[in-house]
Structures are given as structure tokens and as C-alpha cells.
Design a protein around this motif. Structure first.
Motif, PDB file in Angstrom:
ATOM      1  N   PHE A  30     -31.843   8.390   7.304  1.00 41.11           N
ATOM      2  CA  PHE A  30     -32.743   8.842   8.360  1.00 41.11           C
ATOM      3  C   PHE A  30     -33.104  10.329   8.269  1.00 41.11           C
ATOM      4  O   PHE A  30     -33.927  10.800   9.054  1.00 41.11           O
ATOM      5  CB  PHE A  30     -32.107   8.618   9.749  1.00 41.11           C
ATOM      6  N   GLY A  31     -32.476  11.068   7.375  1.00 39.04           N
ATOM      7  CA  GLY A  31     -32.603  12.521   7.434  1.00 39.04           C
ATOM      8  C   GLY A  31     -31.968  13.035   8.714  1.00 39.04           C
ATOM      9  O   GLY A  31     -32.365  14.076   9.249  1.00 39.04           O
ATOM     10  N   ASP A  32     -30.953  12.311   9.189  1.00 38.38           N
ATOM     11  CA  ASP A  32     -30.340  12.575  10.489  1.00 38.38           C
ATOM     12  C   ASP A  32     -29.235  13.621  10.337  1.00 38.38           C
ATOM     13  O   ASP A  32     -28.044  13.322  10.375  1.00 38.38           O
ATOM     14  CB  ASP A  32     -29.772  11.269  11.050  1.00 38.38           C
ATOM     15  N   GLY A  33     -29.666  14.849  10.132  1.00 33.76           N
ATOM     16  CA  GLY A  33     -28.696  15.910   9.945  1.00 33.76           C
ATOM     17  C   GLY A  33     -29.357  17.262   9.849  1.00 33.76           C
ATOM     18  O   GLY A  33     -30.587  17.385   9.918  1.00 33.76           O
ATOM     19  N   ILE A  34     -28.529  18.277   9.691  1.00 35.70           N
ATOM     20  CA  ILE A  34     -29.026  19.649   9.602  1.00 35.70           C
ATOM     21  C   ILE A  34     -28.292  20.355   8.460  1.00 35.70           C
ATOM     22  O   ILE A  34     -27.322  19.834   7.904  1.00 35.70           O
ATOM     23  CB  ILE A  34     -28.845  20.414  10.934  1.00 35.70           C
ATOM     24  N   TYR A  35     -28.771  21.562   8.114  1.00 37.18           N
ATOM     25  CA  TYR A  35     -28.161  22.272   6.993  1.00 37.18           C
ATOM     26  C   TYR A  35     -28.321  23.774   7.163  1.00 37.18           C
ATOM     27  O   TYR A  35     -29.075  24.247   8.018  1.00 37.18           O
ATOM     28  CB  TYR A  35     -28.802  21.834   5.668  1.00 37.18           C
ATOM     29  N   GLU A  36     -27.596  24.515   6.347  1.00 40.51           N
ATOM     30  CA  GLU A  36     -27.720  25.963   6.261  1.00 40.51           C
ATOM     31  C   GLU A  36     -27.571  26.377   4.806  1.00 40.51           C
ATOM     32  O   GLU A  36     -26.861  25.732   4.030  1.00 40.51           O
ATOM     33  CB  GLU A  36     -26.649  26.679   7.093  1.00 40.51           C
ATOM     34  N   VAL A  37     -28.250  27.466   4.432  1.00 35.44           N
ATOM     35  CA  VAL A  37     -28.075  28.100   3.132  1.00 35.44           C
ATOM     36  C   VAL A  37     -27.667  29.545   3.404  1.00 35.44           C
ATOM     37  O   VAL A  37     -28.399  30.282   4.064  1.00 35.44           O
ATOM     38  CB  VAL A  37     -29.362  28.060   2.286  1.00 35.44           C
ATOM     39  N   ILE A  38     -26.490  29.929   2.924  1.00 37.38           N
ATOM     40  CA  ILE A  38     -25.925  31.240   3.234  1.00 37.38           C
ATOM     41  C   ILE A  38     -25.806  32.061   1.953  1.00 37.38           C
ATOM     42  O   ILE A  38     -25.224  31.609   0.964  1.00 37.38           O
ATOM     43  CB  ILE A  38     -24.545  31.103   3.895  1.00 37.38           C
ATOM     44  N   ARG A  39     -26.364  33.270   1.981  1.00 37.24           N
ATOM     45  CA  ARG A  39     -26.377  34.133   0.793  1.00 37.24           C
ATOM     46  C   ARG A  39     -25.025  34.806   0.599  1.00 37.24           C
ATOM     47  O   ARG A  39     -24.315  35.124   1.562  1.00 37.24           O
ATOM     48  CB  ARG A  39     -27.465  35.201   0.950  1.00 37.24           C
ATOM     49  N   ILE A  40     -24.674  35.007  -0.670  1.00 39.26           N
ATOM     50  CA  ILE A  40     -23.444  35.683  -1.058  1.00 39.26           C
ATOM     51  C   ILE A  40     -23.800  36.822  -2.004  1.00 39.26           C
ATOM     52  O   ILE A  40     -24.573  36.629  -2.956  1.00 39.26           O
ATOM     53  CB  ILE A  40     -22.482  34.720  -1.779  1.00 39.26           C
ATOM     54  N   TYR A  41     -23.239  37.997  -1.759  1.00 40.75           N
ATOM     55  CA  TYR A  41     -23.379  39.130  -2.676  1.00 40.75           C
ATOM     56  C   TYR A  41     -21.986  39.623  -3.036  1.00 40.75           C
ATOM     57  O   TYR A  41     -21.169  39.921  -2.158  1.00 40.75           O
ATOM     58  CB  TYR A  41     -24.179  40.267  -2.035  1.00 40.75           C
ATOM     59  N   ASN A  42     -21.731  39.693  -4.353  1.00 44.43           N
ATOM     60  CA  ASN A  42     -20.431  40.170  -4.839  1.00 44.43           C
ATOM     61  C   ASN A  42     -19.263  39.433  -4.169  1.00 44.43           C
ATOM     62  O   ASN A  42     -18.245  40.034  -3.816  1.00 44.43           O
ATOM     63  CB  ASN A  42     -20.293  41.676  -4.614  1.00 44.43           C
ATOM     64  N   GLY A  43     -19.425  38.133  -3.982  1.00 44.12           N
ATOM     65  CA  GLY A  43     -18.355  37.318  -3.429  1.00 44.12           C
ATOM     66  C   GLY A  43     -18.176  37.421  -1.932  1.00 44.12           C
ATOM     67  O   GLY A  43     -17.209  36.882  -1.392  1.00 44.12           O
ATOM     68  N   LYS A  63     -28.077  16.716  18.941  1.00 51.85           N
ATOM     69  CA  LYS A  63     -26.978  15.980  19.581  1.00 51.85           C
ATOM     70  C   LYS A  63     -25.951  15.451  18.590  1.00 51.85           C
ATOM     71  O   LYS A  63     -25.450  14.335  18.709  1.00 51.85           O
ATOM     72  CB  LYS A  63     -27.525  14.832  20.447  1.00 51.85           C
ATOM     73  N   ILE A  64     -25.621  16.285  17.594  1.00 50.49           N
ATOM     74  CA  ILE A  64     -24.512  15.970  16.694  1.00 50.49           C
ATOM     75  C   ILE A  64     -23.287  16.741  17.177  1.00 50.49           C
ATOM     76  O   ILE A  64     -23.356  17.952  17.389  1.00 50.49           O
ATOM     77  CB  ILE A  64     -24.830  16.361  15.236  1.00 50.49           C
ATOM     78  N   GLY A  99     -23.131  11.128  10.422  1.00 47.47           N
ATOM     79  CA  GLY A  99     -22.016  10.334   9.937  1.00 47.47           C
ATOM     80  C   GLY A  99     -22.436   9.090   9.178  1.00 47.47           C
ATOM     81  O   GLY A  99     -23.611   8.891   8.864  1.00 47.47           O
ATOM     82  N   SER A 100     -21.467   8.247   8.900  1.00 47.03           N
ATOM     83  CA  SER A 100     -21.675   7.010   8.145  1.00 47.03           C
ATOM     84  C   SER A 100     -21.422   5.815   9.057  1.00 47.03           C
ATOM     85  O   SER A 100     -20.359   5.706   9.667  1.00 47.03           O
ATOM     86  CB  SER A 100     -20.726   6.946   6.952  1.00 47.03           C
ATOM     87  N   LEU A 151     -32.815  18.127   8.020  1.00 42.92           N
ATOM     88  CA  LEU A 151     -32.960  17.629   6.655  1.00 42.92           C
ATOM     89  C   LEU A 151     -34.339  17.056   6.384  1.00 42.92           C
ATOM     90  O   LEU A 151     -34.642  16.695   5.248  1.00 42.92           O
ATOM     91  CB  LEU A 151     -31.915  16.539   6.383  1.00 42.92           C
ATOM     92  N   ASN A 152     -35.194  16.976   7.401  1.00 35.52           N
ATOM     93  CA  ASN A 152     -36.505  16.336   7.234  1.00 35.52           C
ATOM     94  C   ASN A 152     -37.499  17.318   6.608  1.00 35.52           C
ATOM     95  O   ASN A 152     -38.342  17.902   7.278  1.00 35.52           O
ATOM     96  CB  ASN A 152     -37.012  15.853   8.593  1.00 35.52           C
ATOM     97  N   LEU A 153     -37.394  17.475   5.304  1.00 38.50           N
ATOM     98  CA  LEU A 153     -38.119  18.538   4.604  1.00 38.50           C
ATOM     99  C   LEU A 153     -39.207  18.031   3.659  1.00 38.50           C
ATOM    100  O   LEU A 153     -39.719  18.816   2.857  1.00 38.50           O
ATOM    101  CB  LEU A 153     -37.122  19.392   3.802  1.00 38.50           C
ATOM    102  N   LEU A 154     -39.579  16.758   3.735  1.00 35.76           N
ATOM    103  CA  LEU A 154     -40.564  16.238   2.788  1.00 35.76           C
ATOM    104  C   LEU A 154     -41.889  17.010   2.839  1.00 35.76           C
ATOM    105  O   LEU A 154     -42.439  17.354   1.780  1.00 35.76           O
ATOM    106  CB  LEU A 154     -40.796  14.741   3.021  1.00 35.76           C
ATOM    107  N   PRO A 155     -42.445  17.330   4.019  1.00 33.19           N
ATOM    108  CA  PRO A 155     -43.680  18.134   4.024  1.00 33.19           C
ATOM    109  C   PRO A 155     -43.485  19.498   3.364  1.00 33.19           C
ATOM    110  O   PRO A 155     -44.373  19.986   2.656  1.00 33.19           O
ATOM    111  CB  PRO A 155     -44.012  18.278   5.513  1.00 33.19           C
TER     112      PRO A 155
END
Length: 290
Positions: A30-43, A63-64, A99-100, A151-155
């Protein structure tokens, strides 16, 4: 880019070879979720708390229910770098789904969220940061809750692919001619010494770097105006730029094959880049040449 070996799942860690993806997973179906991308510099994480805060805003919006607190999630993410002995520039991809469970549009009851995060090396794209990037414009056909990092990023994927096929870095999205953001970044126009960007409404992602750009502008004495501008306004822009965790502060030098001003990164953009690098503690050897 190779994935580091240790994967975070829920509240524990496992080797990536042991990770099994259930076929009845709501993020996949379903694309039933969310995400994050977190930058790292020098660990070290950059804007970690801002990303964790947004993660919990997104999960609340869809509502997760997470079984960990913000403090516990922050601790797990710090452990993830430590267990991978991460000391370079990179990024963490973090995903949470409902979830599953057997496939049904209705939320399953008593099912824990699926959580995982992994680390990848990611060098700074200093060449593009120095020279700027070309872009195209595309109609914004996404849903009306873009502030949720779902997660609904197709467009977004289709817009980014169109940009790539036209030899460009990004696609600037617009609704009825009003610029919102890019396919994977926030976008800004500089005119007469002022920075203009779309207000932080439901129609854009409230970027963590975007918040820093506003802070930098205020510290530099550059007016930061949350006011929409149109595709037509771009032709008269003095500067254009975009921002994201992976693109940092990136100059835009052309839009739809039309140069922005002289086709080079502008002074305000360079000042914002310098402020970003100082804020992120980027080493002198890895800095942008202004």
C-alpha cells in the motif's frame, strides 16, 4: 554504493543477510509507511533531532504507532553508526511501515510497525555544488499531504526520471503555474536580495535543511519570505537554488534550458552554502570553492 552490514530492525540489530521481507507487508502493498534520510558527515549525524521529530510527526499524521520514544529512536540511530564503525560521509535511510498482516485496506489490529534503517557511504557532490545544476519544470500531480514524508513517491520518481532523461538534476514542480517544490528537494528564488519560497503548507515537505536555510538567511540579514512564486517569475530571478539532506544547498543555473541570470551560482546562494558547511562542521579540505 554498498550497504553497511548491520541493519536496525524494530529495537534490535541484525546482519543484512539475515533480513527477510514478508510478502504481506503494508509498505510494499500500500505504500503504507513513512521514511527519513539523514545526512552524515565524518561519522556524525547532521540535524538528527530534526529528522527524528519529523519522523514522529509523519507517523502521527498517518496513525502509525511506534513502540519507541523519540529518545529511544535517537539512541538506536546513534548505535547504528557505532556498530557499523561509520566514520565517513554518508546517509541513513530509515523506514517505518504499519507492519505485516493479511492484505486489507483497513488498519490491522495488534500488529507492530516494521522499522528498519541502514547506513550508506555518500560523498559530497562538490562539483555540482560548485557549478550549479540544470532543472526542468513539471506539473505537480501529487496528493495534498506532501508534508508527510510518506512512501508514496511514484509521482516524484516519474518527475525525477523525466529530469534525468533531459540531462537535468531536478524537476521543479508547480500547481497551476505556482511553484511548490522539487521532486526530492525544496526550491527557492532570489530576487532583489530576498529569498522567496513556498509557504510551509500541506503542499510541500517541511525540509530539515529548509529550516536551516531560513535560519542562515536570518543570520545573514537576508529576508526569507514564505511567499509563492510562479513559473513565469523564474525568468526574472536573480538566483535559484534547492536544498535537501543529500543535495545540501545546491545552485540552480538553468530552468527548462533558460539560464538563471548569468548561469552561475549567485552570491546569496554562496553565502548560504558557506553557512551550511560551517553548521555541519565540514572540514576545510571538503569545502566548496567560492
Amino acid at each position: 554504493m554498498s550497504v553497511y552490514p548491520i541493519i536496525m530492525t524494530q529495537s534490535s540489530f541484525t546482519h543484512r543477510d539475515n533480513l527477510k521481507y514478508p510478502y504481506e507487508e503494508r509498505g510494499l502493498q500500500f505504500g503504507d509507511g513513512i521514511y527519513e534520510v539523514i545526512r552524515i558527515y565524518n561519522g556524525e549525524y547532521y540535524l538528527l533531532q530534526e529528522h527524528v521529530d519529523r519522523l514522529f510527526r509523519s507517523t502521527a499524521a498517518v496513525k502509525i504507532n511506534l513502540d519507541v520514544t523519540k529518545e529511544e529512536m535517537t539512541h538506536l540511530l546513534l548505535q547504528l553508526l557505532e556498530r557499523n564503525k561509520m566514520t565517513e560521509d554518508g546517509k541513513v535511510y530509515l523506514q517505518v511501515t504499519r507492519g505485516s498482516a493479511p492484505r486489507d485496506h483497513v488498519f490491522p489490529e495488534g500488529v507492530p510497525a516494521n522499522v528498519y534503517a541502514y547506513v550508506q557511504d555518500l560523498e559530497r557532490n562538490t562539483e555540482k555544488i560548485n557549478t550549479g545544476v540544470p532543472t526542468i519544470t513539471q506539473r505537480d500531480v501529487r496528493w495534498e499531504n506532501c508534508y508527510i514524508k510518506s512512501l508514496n513517491l511514484l509521482p516524484n520518481v516519474l518527475a525525477k526520471q523525466e529530469a534525468k532523461e533531459k540531462g537535468c538534476y531536478e524537476a521543479i514542480l508547480h500547481r497551476d503555474g505556482i511553484v511548490t517544490e522539487c521532486s526530492s528537494s525544496n526550491v527557492y528564488m532570489v530576487k532583489d536580495g530576498k529569498i522567496y519560497t513556498h509557504p510551509a503548507t500541506n503542499n510541500i515537505l517541511h525540509g530539515c535543511v529548509r529550516m536551516r536555510v531560513e535560519k542562515f538567511a536570518n543570520e545573514l540579514g537576508v529576508p526569507f519570505i514564505e511567499q509563492s512564486f510562479s513559473v513565469e517569475d523564474i525568468a526574472d530571478a536573480d538566483e535559484m537554488l534547492l536544498s535537501s539532506s543529500t543535495s545540501e544547498v545546491m545552485p540552480i543555473i538553468s530552468v527548462d534550458n533558460v539560464k538563471i541570470a548569468d548561469g552561475k551560482p549567485g552570491n546569496i546562494t554562496k553565502q548560504l552554502q558557506q553557512a551550511y558547511m560551517e553548521d555541519a562542521n565540514i572540514s576545510e579540505a571538503n569545502k566548496v570553492e567560492n
